[in-house]
Design a protein around this motif. Structure first.
Motif, PDB file in Angstrom:
ATOM      1  N   PHE A  94      48.428 -10.035 -24.234  1.00 14.90           N
ATOM      2  CA  PHE A  94      48.331  -8.783 -24.612  1.00 14.90           C
ATOM      3  C   PHE A  94      48.850  -8.704 -23.079  1.00 14.90           C
ATOM      4  CE2 PHE A  94      46.154 -10.042 -28.134  1.00 14.90           C
ATOM      5  CZ  PHE A  94      46.908  -9.964 -28.766  1.00 14.90           C
ATOM      6  N   ASN A  95      50.356  -7.779 -22.914  1.00 14.08           N
ATOM      7  CA  ASN A  95      50.320  -7.687 -21.258  1.00 14.08           C
ATOM      8  C   ASN A  95      51.598  -6.134 -21.377  1.00 14.08           C
ATOM      9  OD1 ASN A  95      53.791  -8.074 -20.787  1.00 14.08           O
ATOM     10  ND2 ASN A  95      52.449 -10.182 -21.434  1.00 14.08           N
ATOM     11  N   ALA A  96      51.248  -5.347 -20.434  1.00 15.53           N
ATOM     12  CA  ALA A  96      52.122  -4.038 -20.707  1.00 15.53           C
ATOM     13  C   ALA A  96      53.773  -4.057 -20.645  1.00 15.53           C
ATOM     14  CB  ALA A  96      51.271  -3.489 -19.412  1.00 15.53           C
ATOM     15  N   GLU A  97      53.795  -5.619 -20.153  1.00 14.57           N
ATOM     16  CA  GLU A  97      55.546  -5.950 -20.116  1.00 14.57           C
ATOM     17  C   GLU A  97      55.835  -5.760 -21.450  1.00 14.57           C
ATOM     18  OE1 GLU A  97      57.806  -4.631 -17.468  1.00 14.57           O
ATOM     19  OE2 GLU A  97      55.470  -3.925 -16.957  1.00 14.57           O
ATOM     20  N   MET A  98      55.106  -6.197 -22.486  1.00 12.68           N
ATOM     21  CA  MET A  98      55.547  -6.912 -23.851  1.00 12.68           C
ATOM     22  C   MET A  98      56.155  -5.849 -25.395  1.00 12.68           C
ATOM     23  SD  MET A  98      52.027  -8.515 -25.819  1.00 12.68           S
ATOM     24  CE  MET A  98      52.578  -8.901 -27.526  1.00 12.68           C
ATOM     25  N   GLY A  99      57.306  -6.340 -25.655  1.00 13.49           N
ATOM     26  CA  GLY A  99      57.625  -5.591 -26.364  1.00 13.49           C
ATOM     27  C   GLY A  99      56.212  -5.244 -27.265  1.00 13.49           C
ATOM     28  N   THR A 100      56.540  -3.986 -28.671  1.00 13.54           N
ATOM     29  CA  THR A 100      55.502  -3.640 -29.312  1.00 13.54           C
ATOM     30  C   THR A 100      56.166  -3.633 -31.041  1.00 13.54           C
ATOM     31  OG1 THR A 100      56.299  -1.487 -29.280  1.00 13.54           O
ATOM     32  CG2 THR A 100      53.656  -2.298 -27.677  1.00 13.54           C
ATOM     33  N   ASP A 101      57.671  -4.442 -31.000  1.00 13.75           N
ATOM     34  CA  ASP A 101      58.351  -3.988 -32.008  1.00 13.75           C
ATOM     35  C   ASP A 101      57.412  -4.834 -33.516  1.00 13.75           C
ATOM     36  OD1 ASP A 101      60.011  -2.316 -31.231  1.00 13.75           O
ATOM     37  OD2 ASP A 101      61.361  -4.240 -30.987  1.00 13.75           O
ATOM     38  N   PHE A 102      57.018  -5.851 -33.258  1.00 10.35           N
ATOM     39  CA  PHE A 102      56.175  -6.717 -33.722  1.00 10.35           C
ATOM     40  C   PHE A 102      54.410  -5.935 -34.453  1.00 10.35           C
ATOM     41  CE2 PHE A 102      53.311 -10.145 -35.072  1.00 10.35           C
ATOM     42  CZ  PHE A 102      53.809 -10.763 -36.390  1.00 10.35           C
ATOM     43  N   LEU A 103      54.336  -5.561 -33.276  1.00 16.71           N
ATOM     44  CA  LEU A 103      52.901  -4.764 -33.386  1.00 16.71           C
ATOM     45  C   LEU A 103      53.499  -3.746 -34.442  1.00 16.71           C
ATOM     46  CD1 LEU A 103      50.961  -5.721 -30.004  1.00 16.71           C
ATOM     47  CD2 LEU A 103      50.850  -6.449 -32.325  1.00 16.71           C
ATOM     48  N   GLU A 104      54.198  -2.506 -33.631  1.00 20.07           N
ATOM     49  CA  GLU A 104      54.514  -2.309 -34.816  1.00 20.07           C
ATOM     50  C   GLU A 104      54.437  -1.973 -36.263  1.00 20.07           C
ATOM     51  OE1 GLU A 104      57.196   0.478 -32.673  1.00 20.07           O
ATOM     52  OE2 GLU A 104      56.506   0.695 -31.210  1.00 20.07           O
ATOM     53  N   ARG A 105      55.175  -3.186 -37.068  1.00 19.12           N
ATOM     54  CA  ARG A 105      55.887  -3.505 -38.340  1.00 19.12           C
ATOM     55  C   ARG A 105      54.167  -4.083 -38.709  1.00 19.12           C
ATOM     56  NH1 ARG A 105      60.648  -7.372 -39.448  1.00 19.12           N
ATOM     57  NH2 ARG A 105      61.295  -6.004 -38.145  1.00 19.12           N
ATOM     58  N   ILE A 106      53.765  -4.633 -38.011  1.00 16.50           N
ATOM     59  CA  ILE A 106      52.033  -4.677 -38.461  1.00 16.50           C
ATOM     60  C   ILE A 106      51.605  -3.379 -38.952  1.00 16.50           C
ATOM     61  CG2 ILE A 106      50.024  -6.108 -37.463  1.00 16.50           C
ATOM     62  CD1 ILE A 106      51.511  -8.192 -37.949  1.00 16.50           C
ATOM     63  N   ALA A 107      51.315  -2.992 -38.152  1.00 11.39           N
ATOM     64  CA  ALA A 107      50.490  -1.707 -38.284  1.00 11.39           C
ATOM     65  C   ALA A 107      51.234  -0.748 -39.605  1.00 11.39           C
ATOM     66  CB  ALA A 107      50.781  -0.073 -36.943  1.00 11.39           C
ATOM     67  N   GLU A 108      52.824  -0.856 -39.822  1.00  6.30           N
ATOM     68  CA  GLU A 108      53.167  -0.310 -40.951  1.00  6.30           C
ATOM     69  C   GLU A 108      52.398  -0.778 -42.153  1.00  6.30           C
ATOM     70  OE1 GLU A 108      57.306   0.021 -40.229  1.00  6.30           O
ATOM     71  OE2 GLU A 108      57.044   1.585 -38.397  1.00  6.30           O
ATOM     72  N   LEU A 109      52.590  -1.999 -42.471  1.00  7.65           N
ATOM     73  CA  LEU A 109      51.536  -2.584 -43.505  1.00  7.65           C
ATOM     74  C   LEU A 109      50.846  -2.817 -43.550  1.00  7.65           C
ATOM     75  CD1 LEU A 109      54.665  -6.186 -42.415  1.00  7.65           C
ATOM     76  CD2 LEU A 109      55.174  -4.661 -44.585  1.00  7.65           C
ATOM     77  N   ALA A 110      49.715  -2.707 -42.391  1.00  7.15           N
ATOM     78  CA  ALA A 110      48.293  -2.589 -42.850  1.00  7.15           C
ATOM     79  C   ALA A 110      48.175  -1.119 -43.414  1.00  7.15           C
ATOM     80  CB  ALA A 110      47.778  -2.736 -40.934  1.00  7.15           C
ATOM     81  N   SER A 111      48.962  -0.530 -43.023  1.00  8.67           N
ATOM     82  CA  SER A 111      48.471   0.679 -43.323  1.00  8.67           C
ATOM     83  C   SER A 111      48.599   1.376 -44.614  1.00  8.67           C
ATOM     84  CB  SER A 111      49.195   2.015 -42.608  1.00  8.67           C
ATOM     85  OG  SER A 111      49.194   2.465 -41.066  1.00  8.67           O
ATOM     86  N   GLY A 112      50.299   0.636 -44.534  1.00  8.93           N
ATOM     87  CA  GLY A 112      50.317   0.506 -46.061  1.00  8.93           C
ATOM     88  C   GLY A 112      49.250   0.314 -46.984  1.00  8.93           C
ATOM     89  N   ALA A 113      48.932  -1.256 -47.106  1.00  6.02           N
ATOM     90  CA  ALA A 113      48.822  -1.695 -47.896  1.00  6.02           C
ATOM     91  C   ALA A 113      46.836  -0.561 -47.762  1.00  6.02           C
ATOM     92  CB  ALA A 113      47.785  -2.905 -47.376  1.00  6.02           C
ATOM     93  N   LEU A 114      45.967  -0.500 -46.660  1.00  2.00           N
ATOM     94  CA  LEU A 114      45.231   0.321 -46.557  1.00  2.00           C
ATOM     95  C   LEU A 114      45.347   2.016 -47.068  1.00  2.00           C
ATOM     96  CD1 LEU A 114      44.058  -0.816 -43.221  1.00  2.00           C
ATOM     97  CD2 LEU A 114      42.808  -1.593 -45.221  1.00  2.00           C
ATOM     98  N   SER A 115      45.645   2.443 -46.971  1.00  2.00           N
ATOM     99  CA  SER A 115      46.203   3.689 -48.248  1.00  2.00           C
ATOM    100  C   SER A 115      45.490   4.004 -49.497  1.00  2.00           C
ATOM    101  CB  SER A 115      47.423   3.703 -48.412  1.00  2.00           C
ATOM    102  OG  SER A 115      48.087   3.050 -49.186  1.00  2.00           O
ATOM    103  N   ARG A 116      44.676   2.468 -50.271  1.00  5.70           N
ATOM    104  CA  ARG A 116      44.292   2.308 -51.102  1.00  5.70           C
ATOM    105  C   ARG A 116      42.756   2.528 -51.090  1.00  5.70           C
ATOM    106  NH1 ARG A 116      45.721  -3.416 -52.720  1.00  5.70           N
ATOM    107  NH2 ARG A 116      44.273  -2.998 -54.798  1.00  5.70           N
ATOM    108  N   LEU A 117      42.268   2.702 -49.491  1.00  5.32           N
ATOM    109  CA  LEU A 117      41.640   3.268 -49.620  1.00  5.32           C
ATOM    110  C   LEU A 117      40.970   4.500 -49.093  1.00  5.32           C
ATOM    111  CD1 LEU A 117      39.616   0.028 -46.642  1.00  5.32           C
ATOM    112  CD2 LEU A 117      39.448   0.401 -49.281  1.00  5.32           C
ATOM    113  N   ARG A 118      42.554   5.519 -49.002  1.00  2.00           N
ATOM    114  CA  ARG A 118      41.967   6.680 -48.496  1.00  2.00           C
ATOM    115  C   ARG A 118      41.678   7.337 -49.871  1.00  2.00           C
ATOM    116  NH1 ARG A 118      43.112   8.101 -44.287  1.00  2.00           N
ATOM    117  NH2 ARG A 118      44.463  10.303 -44.719  1.00  2.00           N
ATOM    118  N   PRO A 119      40.831   8.794 -49.563  1.00  2.00           N
ATOM    119  CA  PRO A 119      40.845   9.454 -51.611  1.00  2.00           C
ATOM    120  C   PRO A 119      42.380  10.423 -51.174  1.00  2.00           C
ATOM    121  CG  PRO A 119      40.156  10.614 -49.532  1.00  2.00           C
ATOM    122  CD  PRO A 119      40.811   9.053 -48.582  1.00  2.00           C
TER     123      PRO A 119
END
Length: 229
Positions: free
Chosen positions: A204-229
């Motif tokens: 995980f270096n500073a030069e790598m692109g983050t597009d894939f990680l951003e997609r992971i974040a969006e999907l994980a955030s959507g799934a975890l919305s079920r834990l929020r009030p």
């Protein structure tokens, strides 16, 4: 005499010759015998070769370079297909989960196994009261929450003693790290953070692109919305 002195002061240069030949395409048609007499040094040794042979060598080198580029494109294309397949399997697992209580652990665990990440960890805050006693909803400082909210994109780089690295099973082995903020929508405060880590400083270096990680974040955030009030 003046003409002679002027030529002496301004001798013909290689650029002059090159420009003349470039602008006189019929020169070698009128002096075809020169082509057979021109001798060049081969790049594969000090032997002299004809102009035609040198051109053939240059063409072979160009073809070889193009072949390498095509091979790289095929390799990257294959890697992208494999990555897309793993992402689909990870997403399908999240959609199939009925009980949201175990989602954070599932998100981190399957990322670790499917994408061969040495260490993963996740924390979620501002959860519904039904989940406040879960390990992933505890021991998160205000500094970490502020850091997660401040990240407009995943952080990738060396582990500079981040507090979130202590969530990992072996924090001392986290040389390079990815900090992925989880938020309901862009520009909104984060409600969690996913941590990926490796003993390899370049994973995980500073030069790598983050597009894939951003997609992971969006999907994980959507799934975890079920834990929020």
């Amino acid at each position: 005499m003046n003409h002679f002195n002027q030529d002496a002061m301004n001798p013909i240069t290689e650029d002059d010759i090159a420009n003349y030949l470039a602008n006189t395409p019929d020169f070698f048609e009128r002096h075809a015998q020169l082509l057979a007499q021109v001798q060049l040094t081969s790049p594969h040794g000090n032997r002299a070769v004809s102009l035609q042979e040198r051109q053939a060598e240059m063409l072979r080198e160009k073809i070889k370079a193009l072949e390498h580029r095509v091979m790289d494109m095929v390799r990257h294309g294959t890697e992208n297909v494999v990555t897309a397949d793993r992402l689909q399997r990870w997403t399908s697992g999240l959609l199939a989960t009925r009980d949201p209580r175990g989602l954070p652990t599932q998100i981190a665990g399957e990322l670790q196994s499917l994408f061969m990440v040495p260490q993963t960890a996740i924390k979620v805050w501002d959860c519904d009261s039904n989940y406040l006693n879960e390990p992933y909803a505890q021991w998160v400082s205000d500094d970490v929450k502020a850091l997660a909210t401040s990240l407009t994109a995943p952080y990738c780089g060396l582990n500079a003693g981040f507090e979130a690295a202590n969530w990992l099973p072996e924090a001392h082995a986290a040389v390079s790290i990815a900090l992925i903020p989880l938020r309901p929508e862009a520009a909104m405060p984060a409600f969690g953070m996913l941590v990926l880590a490796s003993p390899d400083a370049q994973r995980f270096n500073a030069e790598m692109g983050t597009d894939f990680l951003e997609r992971i974040a969006e999907l994980a955030s959507g799934a975890l919305s079920r834990l929020r009030p």
